[in-house]
Design a protein around this motif. Structure first.
Motif, PDB file in Angstrom:
ATOM      1  N   SER A  36      -2.311   0.233  -4.694  1.00 55.15           N
ATOM      2  CA  SER A  36      -1.995  -1.036  -4.045  1.00 55.15           C
ATOM      3  C   SER A  36      -1.604  -2.059  -5.102  1.00 55.15           C
ATOM      4  O   SER A  36      -2.240  -2.153  -6.163  1.00 55.15           O
ATOM      5  N   MET A  90      -6.395   3.353  -4.297  1.00 57.71           N
ATOM      6  CA  MET A  90      -6.771   3.554  -2.911  1.00 57.71           C
ATOM      7  C   MET A  90      -7.475   4.905  -2.748  1.00 57.71           C
ATOM      8  O   MET A  90      -7.075   5.905  -3.352  1.00 57.71           O
ATOM      9  N   VAL A 137      -9.791   0.079  -1.254  1.00 56.64           N
ATOM     10  CA  VAL A 137      -9.091  -0.248  -2.488  1.00 56.64           C
ATOM     11  C   VAL A 137     -10.104  -0.585  -3.576  1.00 56.64           C
ATOM     12  O   VAL A 137     -10.933  -1.487  -3.399  1.00 56.64           O
ATOM     13  N   PHE A 194       0.864  -1.182   0.000  1.00 54.37           N
ATOM     14  CA  PHE A 194       0.000   0.000   0.000  1.00 54.37           C
ATOM     15  C   PHE A 194       0.899   1.229   0.000  1.00 54.37           C
ATOM     16  O   PHE A 194       1.752   1.366   0.883  1.00 54.37           O
TER      17      PHE A 194
END
Length: 727
Positions: A130, A144, A150, A118
């Motif tokens: 991500s 994100m 996500v 991340f």
């Protein structure tokens, strides 16, 4: 007074926030330019990896967040002029195979042994990217947003390899700088690494994250410290054309075969390193998964999520404005139901660390069968960060009918020349994520409708390890109209308080347990008399093997605001204004994800409208021949007993599914749905070959049947070729 609470809370939490950030400020991974070429092969033998710094000493997040992780994970990162490189050694313990679902990308996190990255390249603790993989090599990538969510619909060009060893599995990846967006000149990115291991049921993270939050939470990242500013991506233009051929036949209407020959183009243009322009001409979404059907016993319109990537990618700023049932913009209103999309454009991304922009314009064509005119849709959203992680947002939505002439429309509900919405919202997110909330105001503009045309709502939630307390209230005026949104109900005031308390035994099979009380109240906006109320008491148990059990009871009261058929079978309708009250008990169980055979069971029994009763059971079964084959079956059964004229009504909803992942670039999906309530059987199969990164060949076959008597309604076959190349 209520509107001041979030601001006061933000002020009170600033001290806590600083302390939380200082704690993770010490987690720093130095990244230096590669001293040698890097080959993506799952072997750590290049000088660039030998000299790279190592991030290890992960912290356990689950089952407890009070100790170091038991499993060792070593992470290295480096870069060159074109790519960001990552290599991860995921050490294991004990015998037995790795646990994975399949080789299909964007897997379910909790059902796979996996590693995820991340990163927050804007260092705003809100937006980022991500990347990751499971132990069999299936890729994961997503955008994100909202500080820890996500969007896996995002799909871009990058390469990775997973190689298995007796004591570990290695994940190695190259992520082009052209694939991601980042603030120019920034030398410190927020970053965290997450590991999930099903054999030990351990979830861990490099920078510690409290167990009540996802490891994706950007409030708890460490830092990726660059030896120099990341290289500029340079000219970044991608063209994604498609060619399509197909054949379809409608047997119900007795039409002859209809042949399709089509082509279209998408383009992605990087305006800056953090702002992107997307263009589309004659888009086609025939390869998108069909909707999963549900039993419809609701009085209001059901919500089906958007699955078309053009609308999903970087679209959270528009589509997440508002609440679950007060969405001023819902992209599924554009281009479905036989309405062709001619072209569209979207400019979206970060203007700088504090400002975020999203502008979209879509043009549809005329729908020949109904005479619905061509329409233009414009959405503009602007967001400004305030405090540490909160933001203020503005949205404007305009739907305009082209060549408006309602006299030419027959056998259709009236449509408007235009519909517009404007809105403001404040999103609260404390730096340590304990306090979250939202306050929102919307106003619509529709010809012939004025007064009571606004909606506003607010919520505040506190989340600690043992308490989750929230309050939400909503108001939607009876003339509020969002024709490009999802607002299934108007003319009400709603309040929802909720309290959850968790307990954590020090040992034993139970990881956590505790009660939750939720009460939902609806009042008519005119005189504020109660029209709906449901109060639910739930007791939830989470076991150390991650299987879960919930037992609940509820009381429901409904005063119908319009005639309603409680079976949706078109037999008869209950009268407007009639009152109904009943009690229900239910149980839900989800098995542990480590097993090859997984299942989820739900059941509820209790009263129903008109002093009737309802029994509902739902079963989800799955078996995986990992990593190549996954078989699933969902079965929903409803039995409703009511007085005449309805009597006894029962129906099934059954959906078997087959997923075959021959490699991580070759996929086959077969999905059938039998809906006894709608008396329809649907078959959908899709073959996908990813012959190059982000370039695909699709073969899609669909069929609809009338099950009794067995009769073909319609069927279609489509072949679609997509190619992604960079200029």
């Amino acid at each position: 007074m209520f509107r001041k609470i979030p601001l006061l809370l933000c002020g009170l939490l600033i001290t806590v926030t600083v302390l939380a950030q200082k704690k993770n400020e010490s987690y720093q991974l130095q990244i230096r330019k590669a001293v040698s070429p890097v080959k993506i092969d799952g072997v750590i033998d290049e000088a660039a990896w030998i000299q790279a710094d190592v991030a290890n000493s992960f912290y356990m997040v689950l089952p407890m967040d009070t100790s170091m992780a038991r499993l060792r994970t070593d992470v290295r990162m480096t870069y060159d002029d074109k790519n960001l490189y990552l290599v991860v050694e995921n050490y294991t313990t004990g015998k037995g195979p790795y646990m994975v679902e399949s080789l299909r990308r964007d897997f379910a996190f909790l059902k796979n042994d996996n590693f995820l990255l991340f990163m927050d390249p804007f260092d705003d603790q809100t937006n980022g990217f991500s990347f990751g993989a499971n132990a069999a090599g299936a890729q994961w990538d997503g955008l994100m947003y909202d500080g820890g969510k996500v969007d896996l619909s995002w799909d871009n060009k990058w390469v990775s390899v997973v190689k298995n060893y007796p004591d570990k599995w290695i994940f190695e990846a190259a992520i082009p700088f052209k694939t991601i967006r980042y603030k120019k000149g920034i030398t410190k990115w927020g970053i965290n690494f997450s590991r999930n291991d099903l054999k030990t049921t351990e979830k861990s993270a490099w920078a510690p994250v409290p167990r009540q939050f996802p490891t994706a939470s950007l409030a708890y990242t460490g830092n990726l410290v660059w030896d120099a500013a990341p290289p500029e991506a340079g000219a970044n233009v991608s063209l994604i054309p498609y060619l399509l051929g197909g054949i379809a036949k409608d047997y119900e209407k007795g039409n002859s075969e209809k042949y399709r020959r089509d082509a279209g183009l998408d383009a992605k243009i990087a305006v800056t390193s953090s702002l992107n322009l997307d263009l589309t001409v004659n888009p086609d979404f025939s390869q998108v998964d069909v909707d999963k059907q549900v039993t419809n016993l609701d009085r209001f319109e059901l919500f089906y999520p958007e699955k078309r990537q053009f609308f999903l990618e970087n679209g959270d700023q528009m589509s997440n404005f508002g609440y679950a049932t007060i969405r001023p913009f819902f992209s599924r209103r554009i281009g479905l139901g036989g309405v062709p999309i001619r072209f569209g454009a979207r400019l979206s991304g970060k203007l700088n660390k504090d400002w975020r922009l999203g502008i979209m314009n879509m043009q549809t064509g005329k729908q020949e069968e109904t005479g619905l005119p061509a329409q233009n849709f414009t959405v503009a959203a602007l967001q400004r960060r305030v405090f540490s992680r909160s933001n203020v947002g503005f949205i404007f939505i305009n739907k305009e009918s082209i060549n408006y002439d309602p006299g030419k429309i027959t056998d259709m509900p009236a449509y408007n020349k235009y519909n517009r919405n404007i809105g403001l919202e404040y999103n609260l997110a404390s730096s340590n994520n304990f306090w979250t909330g939202k306050a929102m105001f919307l106003k619509s503009y529709t010809p012939g409708k004025s007064g009571h045309d606004v909606a506003h709502a607010a919520n505040l939630q506190y989340t600690s390890k043992v308490w989750n307390v929230s309050w939400q209230h909503e108001y939607v005026g009876r003339n509020y109209n969002a024709e490009v949104g999802y607002v299934p109900r108007q003319g009400y005031v709603k309040i929802i308080p909720q309290v959850t308390r968790l307990f954590f035994p020090l040992s034993g099979q139970v990881l956590s347990h505790g009660p939750q009380v939720t009460s939902t109240w609806f009042f008519d906006e005119k005189d504020l008399h109660r029209t709906d109320n449901e109060t639910m008491l739930n007791y939830g148990i989470v076991f150390r093997k991650r299987n879960t059990l919930n037992i609940w009871v509820s009381n429901t009261y409904i005063q119908l605001l319009q005639p309603f058929d409680p079976t949706n079978s078109h037999k008869d309708s209950l009268a407007n204004g009639s009152r109904h009250n009943w009690n229900t008990v239910g149980v839900d169980y989800v098995s542990k994800p480590q097993s090859l055979f997984t299942y989820a069971l739900s059941a509820r029994y209790g009263g129903y409208y008109a002093d009737g009763t309802r029994l509902m059971t739902n079963t989800e079964l799955g078996y995986r021949f990992q990593p190549h084959v996954s078989v699933a079956l969902s079965a929903n059964y409803n039995q409703i007993d009511l007085p005449k004229p309805w009597g006894n009504t029962s129906f099934w909803l059954v959906g078997p599914r087959l997923d075959v992942t021959m490699t991580n670039t070759l996929f086959f999906t077969g999905f059938m749905q039998y809906n006894g309530q709608q008396k329809n059987m649907n078959l959908n199969t899709r073959f996908q070959w990813r012959y190059k990164p982000a370039s695909d060949l699709f073969i899609v076959y669909t069929d609809n049947y009338l099950p009794e008597p067995f009769y073909v309604k319609n069927r279609a076959l489509v072949l679609k070729l997509v190619y992604w190349f960079n200029i």
